[in-house]
Design an enzyme around this catalytic site. Structure first.
Site, PDB file in Angstrom:
ATOM      1  N   ASP A  73       0.846  -1.182   0.000  1.00  9.90           N
ATOM      2  CA  ASP A  73       0.000   0.000   0.000  1.00  9.90           C
ATOM      3  C   ASP A  73       0.886   1.237   0.000  1.00  9.90           C
ATOM      4  OD1 ASP A  73      -3.127   0.501   0.740  1.00  9.90           O
ATOM      5  OD2 ASP A  73      -1.875   2.100   1.545  1.00  9.90           O
ATOM      6  N   ILE A  74       0.531   2.240  -0.806  1.00  9.54           N
ATOM      7  CA  ILE A  74       1.289   3.495  -0.810  1.00  9.54           C
ATOM      8  C   ILE A  74       0.985   4.257   0.474  1.00  9.54           C
ATOM      9  CG2 ILE A  74       1.707   5.675  -2.020  1.00  9.54           C
ATOM     10  CD1 ILE A  74       0.773   4.289  -4.597  1.00  9.54           C
TER      11      ILE A  74
ATOM     12  N   GLU B 155      -4.832   2.503  -4.100  1.00  8.33           N
ATOM     13  CA  GLU B 155      -3.363   2.565  -4.021  1.00  8.33           C
ATOM     14  C   GLU B 155      -2.763   1.277  -3.486  1.00  8.33           C
ATOM     15  OE1 GLU B 155      -4.835   4.288  -0.041  1.00  8.33           O
ATOM     16  OE2 GLU B 155      -5.538   4.090  -2.110  1.00  8.33           O
TER      17      GLU B 155
END
Length: 307
Positions: A175-176, A219
């Site tokens: 995950d960003i 994301e």
């Protein structure tokens, strides 16, 4: 299966060598030809070469063409391969039976070269178009990675395949970090560019053709790593993290660094018959959550205990 090779592969199945020779002479200039002389052999050959089209004789000793077609359509890897029956039968009921089993066409014997060539060309072109549409359906438009639907299908297939040999499977979820803050600060077009750049970083870190990278949603990304033990999976995860860092995408609103980073979770386990593929994604997601709670821009992993 997408046809990316130079020549489409045609599998000719006939117990009469003379028929194989006629069809081979007709098609060999345009296609790569392989052949089998029985239904049983055809199934083995098809699983090995993954043909783009099968020309299948109906009347054969042992497993006849109808039975062979039925087995082909039961196999998830081969079910979408078009089958054309080649037959001396002219019975409407036989034709209807073959079409009901999943065949797309009939070519009658004795083989007429021009007719065979045209029908094969038409069905190969239709398959190429279907493959293109199928590829679009399983691809994330922004990143070019697989989408979540394809990732889940791949995970189910690999878990089943690896269970036969009780082999390792690893799944990475990432995950960003603080992506909502990134979008708020830089705008959605910049957010889309960031997601696309992270996707490129995944492709550089995950190199094997057997592996799959997907945009899981928003994301969040996922990677499926067949035949990959925990240490190797952790190294790939570290390569992903480093590749994203090396992008050096400014992120002034991150609480971790002044550039974009990712948090990563890894789940690895031996595949056994009957185990749920969802277990890998659920546990990898739990490890991803742990990475976030513990400060982000890091990797956490687990080894699945089964049995």
């Amino acid at each position: 299966m997408t046809m990316t090779r130079d020549k489409a592969i045609i599998l000719i199945v006939d117990d009469e060598i003379s028929n194989i020779e006629i069809m081979n002479a007709t098609l060999e200039d345009e296609y790569e030809i392989c052949f089998s002389t029985s239904g049983e052999q055809a199934l083995q050959t098809a699983r090995t070469v993954m043909p783009d089209l099968i020309l299948l004789d109906i009347i054969m000793p042992g497993m006849d063409g109808f039975e062979t077609c039925q087995e082909l359509k039961r196999d998830p890897l081969l079910a979408d391969v078009p089958v054309i029956f080649t037959t001396g039968l002219h019975d409407v009921e036989d034709e209807a039976r073959g079409l009901a089993l999943g065949a797309i066409d009939y070519v009658t014997k004795p083989i007429q070269a021009a007719t065979l060539r045209i029908r094969v060309n038409n069905h190969i072109e239709l398959k190429r178009l279907r493959d293109q549409l199928a590829e679009i359906a399983i691809t994330d438009a922004l990143t070019g990675l697989s989408n979540r639907r394809h990732m889940e299908q791949k995970l189910m297939t690999e878990a089943s395949r690896l269970a036969r040999t009780e082999s390792w499977l690893s799944v990475i979820m990432l995950d960003i970090d603080f992506f909502k803050s990134f979008n708020d600060a830089y705008g959605h077009p910049a957010g889309d560019r960031c997601i696309a750049m992270v996707a490129s970083a995944l492709n550089r870190a995950v190199k094997r053709s057997s592996d799959l990278c997907a945009r899981y949603g928003g994301e969040e990304f996922a990677c499926i790593l067949p035949d990959t033990a925990p240490d190797a999976a952790h190294q790939i995860a570290e390569d992903i993290r480093n590749q994203v860092v090396s992008l050096n995408i400014p992120h002034s609103h991150s609480a971790v660094q002044s550039y974009v980073t990712v948090s990563i979770g890894v789940a690895s386990g031996i595949c056994l018959p009957g185990t749920s593929p969802d277990m890998w994604t659920n546990l990898a997601d739990q490890q991803l959550y742990k990475s976030k709670v513990n400060g982000r821009n890091q990797i956490n992993g687990t080894i699945i205990a089964i049995g």
